[in-house]
Design a protein around this motif. Structure first.
Motif, PDB file in Angstrom:
ATOM      1  N   LEU A 183      11.265 -68.007 -49.392  1.00  0.00           N
ATOM      2  CA  LEU A 183      10.797 -68.200 -50.931  1.00  0.00           C
ATOM      3  C   LEU A 183       9.639 -69.330 -51.856  1.00  0.00           C
ATOM      4  CD1 LEU A 183      13.902 -69.413 -50.633  1.00  0.00           C
ATOM      5  CD2 LEU A 183      14.237 -70.062 -53.497  1.00  0.00           C
TER       6      LEU A 183
ATOM      7  N   VAL B 169       7.903 -70.795 -54.525  1.00  0.00           N
ATOM      8  CA  VAL B 169       8.385 -71.866 -55.565  1.00  0.00           C
ATOM      9  C   VAL B 169       7.546 -72.838 -56.227  1.00  0.00           C
ATOM     10  CG1 VAL B 169      10.019 -73.986 -55.595  1.00  0.00           C
ATOM     11  CG2 VAL B 169      10.974 -72.081 -53.752  1.00  0.00           C
TER      12      VAL B 169
ATOM     13  N   LEU C  99      19.608 -67.367 -56.206  1.00  0.00           N
ATOM     14  CA  LEU C  99      18.185 -67.988 -56.420  1.00  0.00           C
ATOM     15  C   LEU C  99      17.095 -67.636 -57.430  1.00  0.00           C
ATOM     16  CD1 LEU C  99      18.031 -68.427 -52.787  1.00  0.00           C
ATOM     17  CD2 LEU C  99      18.475 -70.197 -54.513  1.00  0.00           C
ATOM     18  N   ARG C 100      17.284 -66.499 -57.496  1.00  0.00           N
ATOM     19  CA  ARG C 100      16.076 -64.942 -57.836  1.00  0.00           C
ATOM     20  C   ARG C 100      15.850 -65.905 -60.074  1.00  0.00           C
ATOM     21  NH1 ARG C 100      17.459 -60.660 -54.738  1.00  0.00           N
ATOM     22  NH2 ARG C 100      15.643 -60.309 -53.856  1.00  0.00           N
TER      23      ARG C 100
ATOM     24  N   VAL D 150      11.891 -70.663 -58.844  1.00  0.00           N
ATOM     25  CA  VAL D 150      11.288 -69.674 -58.610  1.00  0.00           C
ATOM     26  C   VAL D 150      10.632 -68.423 -58.597  1.00  0.00           C
ATOM     27  CG1 VAL D 150      12.865 -68.477 -56.866  1.00  0.00           C
ATOM     28  CG2 VAL D 150      13.313 -70.433 -57.098  1.00  0.00           C
TER      29      VAL D 150
ATOM     30  N   VAL E 137      12.299 -64.379 -54.109  1.00  0.00           N
ATOM     31  CA  VAL E 137      12.918 -64.444 -52.677  1.00  0.00           C
ATOM     32  C   VAL E 137      12.923 -63.528 -52.347  1.00  0.00           C
ATOM     33  CG1 VAL E 137      14.963 -65.052 -52.139  1.00  0.00           C
ATOM     34  CG2 VAL E 137      14.524 -66.238 -54.394  1.00  0.00           C
TER      35      VAL E 137
END
Length: 717
Positions: free
Chosen positions: A648, A650, A705-706, A711, A714
Motif C-alpha cells: 500500500l 499510505v 482498502l482502496r 490510502v 493498493v
C-alpha cells in the motif's frame, strides 16, 4: 623403555595366571618385526608398543590386551598379516590387533562429513570388543606424551585437537578419569600454550605460598577420622592445569577466586563407612551449600561411584573431598578397564552389573547405526553424550533415569522407551502438569502422558538434550516426509498411467522397483514425488511396449488446468505455509486458491508451485518435461488460510495504520507480517503479509482498502 622381564613381572604382579610364554613371544615377535624402524624422537620404533603395553599394565588388563598392545602396529607398519598373528597368538588376539589397526587407519580432519563417517567406523570397530578402544587410548596417550618430537606445528595441532574432541571425552565416558585428565592437559599444552604456561606459573606461586597445605589438611583429615574409629586412607593432590582452566571458564571466575584447586580422596572399607565419613566431615566442618553429590546411590553412566562434598575445612580453606570404597576407587581410576580385572578374579556377575551402564551407552550408539541414522547424527549424538553433566529423575514407579543437564520430559520419555517418546503428548512433573520444554532438575518425578494418535513433532528437536531423542525425532520426520512424498508420487504416477490408458496398482508398480533399484513401492513413489524419477519412466518400466507413451508425455508437458477442466490431472492439496512434503511455493510468490498455478518438478526437491503469470517460469521454457499439471484441492468448509502479500502507498497521517489494521480485521483477514520499505514526509509504503482464504477474499480486502481516504494505492505483491 621397559625391558622384557620388567613388563612380564608387571603383569604377573596383578595376574599370577597370566600366560608368561605368550607375553615373551609377543615381545620378541614385535621387536623382530619392527626391526630398525625409528620414531620421530629417534628412538627405536618398538619402544612405542612396549610403552603402550606398559600403560595397559597400569590398567591391570588381561594378557590378551597386553599382547595386543605389543603387536598393535605390526599389521599397519610391517609385513605382518592377520593370519600370521592368528597362527602365532590365536584368533582372539588377531581380532583385537586387526580392530586397533582399523582405528589407526582412520583419518580425522576438520571436514565434518568425513569426520562423522570415520567416527561411525570407529564405533563399529570398538563395539565388537571394548578392549580395542583401551589399546587405542593407551596408544594415543603415549603418542601425546611424545608429541613434541613432531616437527610440523600444524600436525601437532591437528593431533591435539582430535585428542581433545574424541579420545579424551571417550576416556572419560569409559570412566578412565586419570587418562582423560592427562590427555586433556597434554592437548591443552599444544592448543593453548600461552594460557597453560601462565596458569602453571600462577599455580607454582600458590604452591610456594602454601608449600605444606596439602600435607597439613591430609593429616588433619586422618586425625579426624581416627578419632571416630573409621579406618581410612587419605590422598591429597593438585588438580591438572586443564581441569583448573575448565572450572575457571565454566564459572567465569579468576584463579584467585577458585578455591578448590586441591582435591582430597578418602578411601574406606565399606559403603556404610562412606556415609559415616560424610557425617563426620559435616559434623566437624560446615558444608558448602549445593556442593554435595551422592554418586553411590545414583552412579554416573560410566559406572563411577563416590560421594563428593565441599567443606569449609581446616584453616578455613574450602576443601573438596571425594569419599569412596577401595573397589569404587579402582573403578574411578581404571574405569571400564577394571571390568576385566574383576572378571578374571571370578566376580563375573558383580562385574557385569557394575559396568552395565557403561556398556549401555555403547549399545545405544550401535542401535542408532542399526536404525539407519546418518554419520553426522551419530557424531552429534556422541558429542552430546560425551560433554554433559547429569541430572537424576524418577518414573512414578521409582525407576531412576539418568539424563544430561538441560534435558526435558521429551528426553525422559525417550530414555524410558522409544515408543513412549513417540506417543508423548504431555507430562506431569512432581504431580503438576508442565510444558514439554521444561528443563528437569535432580530428583524430579516425571509422568509421561501418551496418545496413540500422537507422532513426534519436529519442533521438539529445538529443546531436547539427548542424542537418542533427537535421532528418534529426526527419524520420525524422515518417515513422515517420505510418506508425503510417496503420496505425491502416487498422484503423479496415477495421472500418468491414466493418460496412457493403463491401470495402476502396487502389483504393477512392483515391476519398476527392481528397475530403479528401490527397496519397495513406497520408496519408488517417494523418489517420484521428490523428482528423482520421472512418472513417465515408471510407466515405461512397468509397460515396456506401451504405444501411448508419447501422448502421455505430451499431455504432461506444460498444459495448465483450472478446477473447471478435466479432473484427470494431478491434484495437490496446499496449505498456508511454504512447504508441504514434496510440494513448496516458489520463493517470493504467494499464490491463492483461484489463481492459475503450475508445478515445476526439480530432482531432489519435489514440486515447486508457481502462479501461471510468474516471470520465473521463463527459465523452464526449454524443459517442458518438468512441468506438472496441478489443481487447488480446497474444501470450502475448512477454514484454511493462505499467505498473500499486498503493498500500500499510505498518506503519512495520525491513525492511518490503525484504520488499515481495523479494516483488515473486520474483513476476517489476519496480519502475519508488516514492514515499511520506504518512508518520507508525506507518504510511506506499507508491505503486509495477510492470511486469507482465497483470491476472492483477498480481492474484497484490497477493494475496501482502496476506499480509505489515507490510502493512495493498493497492489498485490
Amino acid at each position: 623403555m621397559l625391558r622384557q622381564y620388567e613388563l612380564v613381572d608387571r603383569v604377573l604382579a596383578y595376574d599370577p595366571q597370566a600366560d608368561e610364554a605368550a607375553l615373551n613371544r609377543a615381545y620378541v615377535f614385535g621387536t623382530r618385526k619392527h626391526g630398525t624402524q625409528k620414531r620421530a624422537s629417534g628412538d627405536p620404533y618398538f619402544s612405542h608398543p612396549i610403552e603402550v603395553a606398559g600403560i595397559l599394565t597400569e590398567m591391570r588388563l588381561d594378557t590378551a590386551t597386553i599382547i595386543t598392545g605389543l603387536l598393535h602396529d605390526t599389521i599397519e607398519d610391517t609385513d605382518t598379516t592377520v593370519s600370521e598373528i592368528e597362527e602365532g597368538f590365536g584368533k582372539e588376539i588377531a581380532s583385537l590387533v586387526d580392530g586397533v589397526t582399523k582405528l589407526s587407519k582412520l583419518e580425522w580432519d576438520s571436514e565434518h562429513a568425513k569426520q562423522a563417517e570415520n567416527f561411525r567406523k570407529f564405533l563399529l570397530a570398538m563395539s565388537s570388543d571394548i578392549r580395542v578402544l583401551l589399546v587405542k587410548l593407551a596408544d594415543r596417550l603415549h603418542n601425546m606424551r611424545t608429541l613434541h618430537f613432531i616437527k610440523k606445528p600444524e600436525k601437532r595441532q591437528r593431533i591435539a585437537q582430535e585428542t581433545m574432541d574424541i579420545y579424551a571425552p571417550l576416556a572419560g565416558r569409559m570412566g578412565m578419569q586419570e587418562i582423560r585428565e592427562e590427555l586433556e592437559d597434554l592437548s591443552f599444552q599444544v592448543l593453548q600454550p600461552e594460557a597453560r604456561e601462565t596458569l602453571v606459573k600462577r599455580l607454582d606461586q600458590i604452591r610456594e605460598e602454601r608449600s605444606d597445605i596439602v600435607d597439613r589438611i591430609t593429616d588433619m583429615l586422618r586425625e579426624t577420622f581416627a578419632a571416630q574409629d573409621i579406618e581410612v586412607q587419605v590422598y591429597g593432590r593438585e588438580k591438572k592445569p586443564y581441569s583448573v582452566w575448565r572450572k575457571m571458564e565454566r564459572r567465569s571466575i579468576s584463579l584467585e577466586q577458585l578455591s578448590d584447586i586441591y582435591g582430597f580422596r578418602v578411601i574406606v572399607d565399606t559403603e556404610a563407612d562412606c556415609y559415616k565419613a560424610v557425617g563426620v566431615l559435616h559434623t566437624k566442618w560446615p558444608m558448602v551449600p549445593g556442593r554435595f553429590k551422592d554418586y553411590i546411590s545414583t552412579p554416573k553412566n560410566n559406572g563411577y561411584r563416590s560421594i563428593h562434598t565441599t567443606i569449609i575445612g581446616p584453616e578455613r580453606k574450602r576443601v573438596e573431598v571425594q569419599i569412596r570404597t577401595r573397589k569404587m576407587h579402582e573403578v574411578a581410576e581404571y574405569g571400564i578397564a577394571a571390568h576385566w580385572f574383576y572378571k578374571d578374579r571370578g566376580d563375573q556377575a558383580e562385574s557385569s552389573a557394575e559396568f552395565s551402564n557403561t556398556f549401555k551407552w555403547l549399545r545405544h550408539l550401535v542401535e542408532m547405526l542399526e536404525h539407519g541414522s546418518t554419520a553426522e547424527e551419530l557424531l552429534e549424538h556422541s558429542k552430546l553424550q560425551l560433554f554433559t553433566d547429569q541430572v537424576f529423575c524418577f518414573t512414578p514407579k521409582g525407576m531412576l533415569i539418568t539424563l544430561p543437564r538441560g534435558a526435558t520430559p521429551i528426553d525422559f520419555a525417550y530414555a524410558v522407551h522409544t515408543d513412549i517418546g513417540d506417543t508423548c503428548v504431555g507430562c506431569k512433573i512432581n504431580g503438576r502438569h508442565m510444558p514439554l520444554r521444561t528443563q528437569l532438575k535432580n530428583g524430579d518425578e516425571v509422568e509421561i502422558i501418551r496418545s496413540k494418535a500422537q507422532t513426534p513433532s519436529p519442533t521438539w528437536e529445538s529443546f531436547v538434550a539427548t542424542g537418542k531423542a533427537r535421532s528418534a525425532i529426526r527419524r520420525a520426520a524422515r518417515l513422515t516426509h517420505q510418506m508425503e512424498l510417496a503420496h505425491l508420487g502416487r498422484l503423479m504416477v496415477t495421472s500418468m498411467f491414466e493418460l496412457a490408458g493403463k491401470n495402476v496398482s502396487d502389483s504393477v508398480l512392483e515391476r519398476a522397483v527392481g528397475r530403479f533399484n528401490k527397496k519397495d513401492v513406497t520408496e519408488l513413489l517417494a523418489d517420484v514425488g521428490e523428482g528423482g524419477i520421472a512418472a513417465q519412466d515408471v510407466l515405461k518400466a512397468a509397460y515396456p511396449r506401451i504405444r501411448k507413451i508419447k501422448d502421455a508425455e505430451k499431455a504432461n508437458s506444460g498444459r495448465v488446468v483450472t478446477s473447471s477442466e478435466s479432473s484427470d490431472k494431478l491434484m495437490v492439496k496446499l496449505d498456508r505455509r511454504l512447504s508441504h512434503g514434496g510440494v513448496r511455493y516458489a520463493e517470493g510468490t504467494f499464490p491463492l486458491p483461484g489463481d492459475r498455478i503450475v508445478g515445476i518438478l526439480t530432482p531432489g526437491m519435489g514440486v515447486t508451485i508457481y502462479p501461471i503469470d510468474s516471470e520465473q517460469l521463463a527459465q523452464f521454457d526449454g524443459e517442458l518435461e518438468r512441468w506438472i499439471d496441478v489443481q487447488w484441492d480446497v474444501n470450502e468448509e475448512d477454514d484454511v488460510r493462505f499467505l498473500a502479500r499486498i503493498t500500500l502507498t499510505v498518506r503519512n497521517e495520525v491513525g492511518a495504520l490503525g484504520a488499515i489494521a481495523t479494516l483488515i480485521a473486520d474483513y476476517d483477514g489476519n496480519i502475519d507480517a508488516l514492514s515499511t520499505p520506504q518512508r518520507d514526509r508525506d507518504f510511506y509504503s506499507l508491505q503486509i503479509d495477510l492470511e486469507v482464504r482465497d483470491l476472492k477474499h483477498l480481492t474484497s480486502i484490497m477493494n475496501a482498502l482502496r476506499g480509505l481516504s489515507m490510502v493512495n494505492s493498493v497492489i498485490r505483491g
